[in-house]
Design a protein around this motif. Structure first.
Motif, PDB file in Angstrom:
ATOM      1  N   ARG A  32      -8.783  21.455  15.239  1.00 40.00           N
ATOM      2  CA  ARG A  32      -9.100  22.485  14.246  1.00 40.00           C
ATOM      3  C   ARG A  32      -8.178  23.694  14.327  1.00 40.00           C
ATOM      4  O   ARG A  32      -8.354  24.657  13.584  1.00 40.00           O
ATOM      5  CB  ARG A  32     -10.543  22.958  14.436  1.00 40.00           C
ATOM      6  CG  ARG A  32     -11.584  21.905  14.125  1.00 40.00           C
ATOM      7  CD  ARG A  32     -12.993  22.439  14.254  1.00 40.00           C
ATOM      8  NE  ARG A  32     -13.360  22.718  15.651  1.00 40.00           N
ATOM      9  CZ  ARG A  32     -13.536  23.932  16.155  1.00 40.00           C
ATOM     10  NH1 ARG A  32     -13.355  25.000  15.406  1.00 40.00           N
ATOM     11  NH2 ARG A  32     -13.878  24.099  17.426  1.00 40.00           N
ATOM     12  N   ASN A  33      -7.177  23.645  15.244  1.00 36.87           N
ATOM     13  CA  ASN A  33      -6.306  24.795  15.461  1.00 36.87           C
ATOM     14  C   ASN A  33      -7.119  26.040  15.798  1.00 36.87           C
ATOM     15  O   ASN A  33      -6.797  27.159  15.374  1.00 36.87           O
ATOM     16  CB  ASN A  33      -5.427  25.078  14.236  1.00 36.87           C
ATOM     17  CG  ASN A  33      -4.365  24.031  14.048  1.00 36.87           C
ATOM     18  OD1 ASN A  33      -3.807  23.538  15.019  1.00 36.87           O
ATOM     19  ND2 ASN A  33      -4.088  23.679  12.807  1.00 36.87           N
ATOM     20  N   ILE A  70      -4.849  19.353   1.769  1.00 35.61           N
ATOM     21  CA  ILE A  70      -4.465  20.201   0.642  1.00 35.61           C
ATOM     22  C   ILE A  70      -4.038  19.293  -0.509  1.00 35.61           C
ATOM     23  O   ILE A  70      -3.207  18.386  -0.329  1.00 35.61           O
ATOM     24  CB  ILE A  70      -3.287  21.141   1.000  1.00 35.61           C
ATOM     25  CG1 ILE A  70      -3.661  22.055   2.167  1.00 35.61           C
ATOM     26  CG2 ILE A  70      -2.862  21.961  -0.221  1.00 35.61           C
ATOM     27  CD1 ILE A  70      -4.734  23.069   1.865  1.00 35.61           C
ATOM     28  N   GLY A  71      -4.604  19.515  -1.667  1.00 39.15           N
ATOM     29  CA  GLY A  71      -4.217  18.731  -2.843  1.00 39.15           C
ATOM     30  C   GLY A  71      -3.067  19.395  -3.581  1.00 39.15           C
ATOM     31  O   GLY A  71      -3.068  20.609  -3.769  1.00 39.15           O
ATOM     32  N   ASP A  95       3.002  21.461   9.669  1.00 39.03           N
ATOM     33  CA  ASP A  95       3.087  22.263  10.889  1.00 39.03           C
ATOM     34  C   ASP A  95       1.760  22.955  11.190  1.00 39.03           C
ATOM     35  O   ASP A  95       1.452  23.242  12.359  1.00 39.03           O
ATOM     36  CB  ASP A  95       4.195  23.322  10.759  1.00 39.03           C
ATOM     37  CG  ASP A  95       5.586  22.714  10.888  1.00 39.03           C
ATOM     38  OD1 ASP A  95       5.690  21.549  11.310  1.00 39.03           O
ATOM     39  OD2 ASP A  95       6.565  23.404  10.550  1.00 39.03           O
ATOM     40  N   ALA A  96       0.972  23.214  10.150  1.00 33.14           N
ATOM     41  CA  ALA A  96      -0.324  23.874  10.324  1.00 33.14           C
ATOM     42  C   ALA A  96      -1.458  22.867  10.522  1.00 33.14           C
ATOM     43  O   ALA A  96      -2.627  23.261  10.611  1.00 33.14           O
ATOM     44  CB  ALA A  96      -0.627  24.761   9.119  1.00 33.14           C
ATOM     45  N   GLY A  97      -1.113  21.576  10.586  1.00 29.14           N
ATOM     46  CA  GLY A  97      -2.127  20.555  10.829  1.00 29.14           C
ATOM     47  C   GLY A  97      -2.837  20.044   9.601  1.00 29.14           C
ATOM     48  O   GLY A  97      -3.900  19.415   9.696  1.00 29.14           O
ATOM     49  N   TYR A  98      -2.252  20.260   8.425  1.00 31.53           N
ATOM     50  CA  TYR A  98      -2.880  19.821   7.173  1.00 31.53           C
ATOM     51  C   TYR A  98      -2.196  18.572   6.623  1.00 31.53           C
ATOM     52  O   TYR A  98      -0.979  18.397   6.773  1.00 31.53           O
ATOM     53  CB  TYR A  98      -2.821  20.920   6.116  1.00 31.53           C
ATOM     54  CG  TYR A  98      -3.824  22.028   6.330  1.00 31.53           C
ATOM     55  CD1 TYR A  98      -5.028  22.055   5.627  1.00 31.53           C
ATOM     56  CD2 TYR A  98      -3.573  23.036   7.255  1.00 31.53           C
ATOM     57  CE1 TYR A  98      -5.948  23.069   5.834  1.00 31.53           C
ATOM     58  CE2 TYR A  98      -4.496  24.056   7.470  1.00 31.53           C
ATOM     59  CZ  TYR A  98      -5.672  24.064   6.753  1.00 31.53           C
ATOM     60  OH  TYR A  98      -6.598  25.058   6.962  1.00 31.53           O
ATOM     61  N   SER A 309       7.379  26.223   0.086  1.00 34.15           N
ATOM     62  CA  SER A 309       6.930  26.785   1.361  1.00 34.15           C
ATOM     63  C   SER A 309       6.145  28.079   1.139  1.00 34.15           C
ATOM     64  O   SER A 309       5.159  28.350   1.836  1.00 34.15           O
ATOM     65  CB  SER A 309       8.125  27.029   2.290  1.00 34.15           C
ATOM     66  OG  SER A 309       9.029  27.980   1.749  1.00 34.15           O
ATOM     67  N   THR A 310       6.566  28.875   0.156  1.00 33.97           N
ATOM     68  CA  THR A 310       5.828  30.103  -0.167  1.00 33.97           C
ATOM     69  C   THR A 310       4.428  29.772  -0.674  1.00 33.97           C
ATOM     70  O   THR A 310       3.442  30.408  -0.280  1.00 33.97           O
ATOM     71  CB  THR A 310       6.584  30.928  -1.216  1.00 33.97           C
ATOM     72  OG1 THR A 310       7.884  31.261  -0.719  1.00 33.97           O
ATOM     73  CG2 THR A 310       5.833  32.210  -1.557  1.00 33.97           C
ATOM     74  N   ALA A 311       4.329  28.770  -1.537  1.00 37.17           N
ATOM     75  CA  ALA A 311       3.025  28.352  -2.054  1.00 37.17           C
ATOM     76  C   ALA A 311       2.124  27.875  -0.924  1.00 37.17           C
ATOM     77  O   ALA A 311       0.922  28.178  -0.907  1.00 37.17           O
ATOM     78  CB  ALA A 311       3.211  27.242  -3.091  1.00 37.17           C
ATOM     79  N   ALA A 312       2.695  27.138   0.028  1.00 36.63           N
ATOM     80  CA  ALA A 312       1.900  26.638   1.151  1.00 36.63           C
ATOM     81  C   ALA A 312       1.365  27.786   1.998  1.00 36.63           C
ATOM     82  O   ALA A 312       0.199  27.786   2.413  1.00 36.63           O
ATOM     83  CB  ALA A 312       2.745  25.699   1.998  1.00 36.63           C
ATOM     84  N   ARG A 313       2.203  28.774   2.268  1.00 35.79           N
ATOM     85  CA  ARG A 313       1.752  29.917   3.069  1.00 35.79           C
ATOM     86  C   ARG A 313       0.676  30.703   2.330  1.00 35.79           C
ATOM     87  O   ARG A 313      -0.272  31.207   2.943  1.00 35.79           O
ATOM     88  CB  ARG A 313       2.943  30.816   3.417  1.00 35.79           C
ATOM     89  CG  ARG A 313       3.933  30.152   4.373  1.00 35.79           C
ATOM     90  CD  ARG A 313       5.009  31.112   4.845  1.00 35.79           C
ATOM     91  NE  ARG A 313       5.971  30.432   5.697  1.00 35.79           N
ATOM     92  CZ  ARG A 313       7.126  29.922   5.277  1.00 35.79           C
ATOM     93  NH1 ARG A 313       7.473  30.044   4.005  1.00 35.79           N
ATOM     94  NH2 ARG A 313       7.925  29.307   6.119  1.00 35.79           N
TER      95      ARG A 313
END
Length: 346
Positions: A32-33, A70-71, A95-98, A309-313
């Protein structure tokens, strides 16, 4: 090595804990980070997860509030620019586990609604919608149900975050580049929108507006010439055919996307003309094939990977802080001049 649970037939968190010689609580924290797992503990658990091929049970995680999925909805899978966005988003999310799960919206509101509602029904932790054509009302409905980031739309809302290219200045970069090369009859191939509800928010509409503004700024009003079609290779082919049939053919074509430029190049070659000798061509997106030596397409780089990458953050931030104010990011494009544009022959 522990064997999968006899009851479920799959590797469980207990199996991972036994293999790593840690508690199930420690495994859960790493998966779960969550706070409290030391770097050494994380390394041991992740090594055990990799060796056993453990995958957390999505349904069970959903009951606890997170599925770590994430969809991503994209208009279609044929435009290579969308792959750049997905690459950038996937790198950050993995990298964030998703886990990233994709669904095509097929450039239609009904199809987009079906995809987004399915993502919500499967308890995805957030969604990234790339260039959605749905109404603002529908997008806000989605954002009320799940953390949402919109990519490529210029409309702002307090309900969702967004990231887009500065399409207005990007179009001006193309027009100014061509005008500086001596071109005056600069035509544009645009994507025709049929729904006036959100047309001003779409990137193609902003680029077309940017083209007109830049032409007027260069005092080329009388040479404004637009072919309305679709942002596809076939659309570029048909749009170029329209422009080449004019009494006064353009000396340069600004295609609204690289995929459109590819179709335009095909139509120009079919007409027995050369690029850039008879007519210059510029695209938009700086997709991978634009840089191929046989193509060498002049284009606008709107930084697709950075956009993704911006959208993901943004979606991760929204998941962590659901009540924070909406963020709306705009990226600055750059012109990449290649062989399809040149000084106008006299």
């Amino acid at each position: 090595m522990p064997k999968p649970s006899a009851r479920t037939g799959r590797v469980t968190i207990v199996d991972v804990a036994q293999h790593a010689e840690v508690s199930t609580t420690a495994v859960s924290k790493v998966v779960r980070n969550a706070y409290g797992a030391s770097p050494e503990m994380q390394a041991k658990v992740r090594k055990a997860i990799a060796e056993l091929g453990y995958r957390p049970h999505a349904a069970a995680r959903g009951l606890r509030g997170q599925t770590y999925s994430i969809g991503v909805m994209l208009p279609n899978i044929r435009n290579p620019f969308f792959a750049d966005i997905i690459d950038g988003a996937t790198e950050v999310l993995e990298d964030a586990g998703y886990q990233v799960l994709m669904g095509p919206g097929c450039n239609g509101e009904a199809e987009e609604a079906r995809v987004t509602e399915t993502m919500i029904d499967h308890s995805m932790d957030g969604v990234i919608l790339i260039a959605p054509v749905s109404s603002r009302q529908h997008l806000e409905h989605v954002a009320r149900s799940v953390p949402t980031v919109i990519v490529g739309r210029h409309g702002r809302s307090s309900s969702y975050d967004s990231v887009a290219d500065d399409d207005l200045s990007g179009a001006a970069l193309v027009v100014n580049h061509l005008a500086d090369l001596g071109h005056r009859r600069i035509a544009h191939i645009e994507h025709l929108e049929t729904d006036p509800d959100h047309i001003v928010e779409m990137p193609n509409a902003v680029r077309a507006d940017g083209y007109r503004q830049a032409m007027r700024a260069r005092r080329l009003d009388e040479h404004i010439d637009v072919a309305s079609t679709t942002y596809t290779q076939e659309g570029g082919y048909l749009g170029a055919q329209q422009l080449l049939a004019r009494l006064h053919q353009p000396t340069a074509i600004f295609a609204g996307a690289d995929i459109v430029a590819m179709g335009a190049l095909e139509a120009i070659a079919e007409a027995g003309l050369t690029v850039p000798g008879d007519i210059a061509v510029a695209g938009y997106d700086n997709t991978m094939f634009a840089g191929f030596a046989p193509v060498s397409l002049t284009t606008v780089d709107q930084r697709g990977r950075q956009m993704g990458s911006t959208a993901a953050r943004l979606v991760l931030d929204r998941i962590a802080q659901p009540r924070r104010p909406a963020s709306h990011m705009k990226l600055a494009p750059t012109l990449i001049a290649r062989r399809t544009t040149a000084v106008l022959p006299h």
